[in-house]
Design a protein around this motif. Structure first.
Motif, PDB file in Angstrom:
ATOM      1  N   SER A 165       0.835  -1.206   0.000  1.00 53.13           N
ATOM      2  CA  SER A 165       0.000   0.000   0.000  1.00 53.13           C
ATOM      3  C   SER A 165       0.866   1.251   0.000  1.00 53.13           C
ATOM      4  N   ASP A 166       2.005   1.159   0.686  1.00 54.39           N
ATOM      5  CA  ASP A 166       2.909   2.298   0.795  1.00 54.39           C
ATOM      6  C   ASP A 166       3.632   2.572  -0.540  1.00 54.39           C
ATOM      7  N   ILE A 167       4.157   1.541  -1.156  1.00 57.46           N
ATOM      8  CA  ILE A 167       4.943   1.745  -2.385  1.00 57.46           C
ATOM      9  C   ILE A 167       4.060   1.994  -3.612  1.00 57.46           C
ATOM     10  N   GLU A 168       2.782   1.689  -3.456  1.00 55.71           N
ATOM     11  CA  GLU A 168       1.838   1.848  -4.562  1.00 55.71           C
ATOM     12  C   GLU A 168       1.824   3.287  -5.100  1.00 55.71           C
ATOM     13  N   ARG A 169       2.163   4.258  -4.217  1.00 54.20           N
ATOM     14  CA  ARG A 169       2.108   5.673  -4.596  1.00 54.20           C
ATOM     15  C   ARG A 169       3.086   6.014  -5.714  1.00 54.20           C
ATOM     16  N   ASP A 170       4.298   5.416  -5.655  1.00 56.85           N
ATOM     17  CA  ASP A 170       5.294   5.846  -6.644  1.00 56.85           C
ATOM     18  C   ASP A 170       5.987   4.678  -7.369  1.00 56.85           C
TER      19      ASP A 170
ATOM     20  N   GLU B 201       6.872   2.110 -10.115  1.00 58.05           N
ATOM     21  CA  GLU B 201       6.684   1.831 -11.531  1.00 58.05           C
ATOM     22  C   GLU B 201       6.561   0.318 -11.710  1.00 58.05           C
TER      23      GLU B 201
ATOM     24  N   LYS C 148      -4.723  -6.776  -3.552  1.00 55.74           N
ATOM     25  CA  LYS C 148      -3.852  -5.602  -3.663  1.00 55.74           C
ATOM     26  C   LYS C 148      -2.995  -5.681  -4.927  1.00 55.74           C
TER      27      LYS C 148
ATOM     28  N   MET D  26      -3.062  -3.060  -8.008  1.00 58.38           N
ATOM     29  CA  MET D  26      -1.863  -2.350  -8.469  1.00 58.38           C
ATOM     30  C   MET D  26      -1.628  -2.599  -9.953  1.00 58.38           C
TER      31      MET D  26
ATOM     32  N   LYS E 209      -3.873  -0.691 -12.082  1.00 51.49           N
ATOM     33  CA  LYS E 209      -3.506   0.730 -12.165  1.00 51.49           C
ATOM     34  C   LYS E 209      -2.319   0.966 -13.102  1.00 51.49           C
TER      35      LYS E 209
END
Ligand SMILES: [Mn+2]
Length: 242
Positions: free
Chosen positions: A30-35, A37, A66, A70, A73
């Motif tokens: 969930s944390d790394i999903e923001r940035d 690639e 999850k 991801m 997205k």
């Protein structure tokens, strides 16, 4: 940003331990999903996985959901099979959009050349028993026969017993001598290929070797959750998570 983790061993231990590991892994995703690639899951993500044509192991719904989210997205999820989850076939690709790799990968990311592998089945010439087991476990015929002949409940019981005994044979968290075969493998490989960073799991020992080649070993999540991060400028680092 590119993220790497290995040896989560989802499902290992008693129910409370397994749930805690799953929650920790979920929080990291969930944390790394923001940035992110791409996320490279470098083997032994599951403590045991055996997939039949129409049957998969119970559990892990948060993680699978999850990863699917991801992937939907547009984040690339790259999964290397380890010695505990080498029997993955096409379910995770079809259901969650995950790329499955059963062999090491030499790839370019952020302008750097990376060699990525779980680390089992490499430089094991002097270990005949391990070589025999590797050949048997990876045999397509043996896997097909097993799935025809063995009831899934029996397969899972056997798998969890086998996984537990295989993990116990690690139990040597800080002894760097166990890294030597993979360091030798990297040295040998680098003699004929251009590689900036090697990334391995499997040994359950986190280490960052700088010379003569940069080799990042990821540890297992039961000892201490950890990951490797490669930023867009090509800088790689190892992180221990809270
Ligand atoms: Mn492992």
């Amino acid at each position: 940003m590119y993220y790497f983790a290995s040896d989560i061993h989802l499902g290992a231990g008693d129910a409370a331990t397994a749930r805690a590991t799953e929650q920790r892994f979920f929080a990291w995703l969930s944390d790394i999903e923001r940035d992110a690639e791409a996320v490279f899951l470098v083997g032994d993500i599951f403590d045991f996985w055996f997939e039949y044509r129409h049957v998969v192991p119970k559990g892990f719904v948060r993680i699978l959901g999850k990863l699917a989210q991801m992937s939907d997205k547009g984040i690339r999820i790259v999964f290397f099979t380890g010695n505990h989850d080498m029997w993955i076939t096409d379910y995770l690709t079809r259901e969650c959009g995950i790329e499955i790799h059963t062999e090491p990968m030499l790839t370019e990311l952020a302008g750097k050349k990376l060699f990525i592998a779980h680390g089992d089945n490499m430089n094991i010439k002097g270990q005949p028993m391990l070589r025999l087991m590797n050949t048997l476990f990876r045999s397509h015929t043996a896997r097909t026969l097993f799935s025809w002949l063995v009831h899934p409940d029996l397969a899972m019981s056997f798998g969890h017993w086998w996984s537990g005994s295989s993990r116990k044979s690690h139990g040597r968290e800080s002894d760097h001598k166990y890294l030597v075969p993979l360091i030798e493998y990297a040295d040998h490989y680098a003699a004929t290929h251009e590689v900036d960073y090697f990334v391995f799991g499997h040994m359950h020992i986190a280490a960052d070797i700088t010379a003569p080649h940069r080799i990042l070993f990821m540890g297992d999540w039961h000892t201490a959750p950890n990951c490797v991060v490669l930023d867009d400028s090509g800088t790689i680092s190892q992180k221990t998570l809270d």
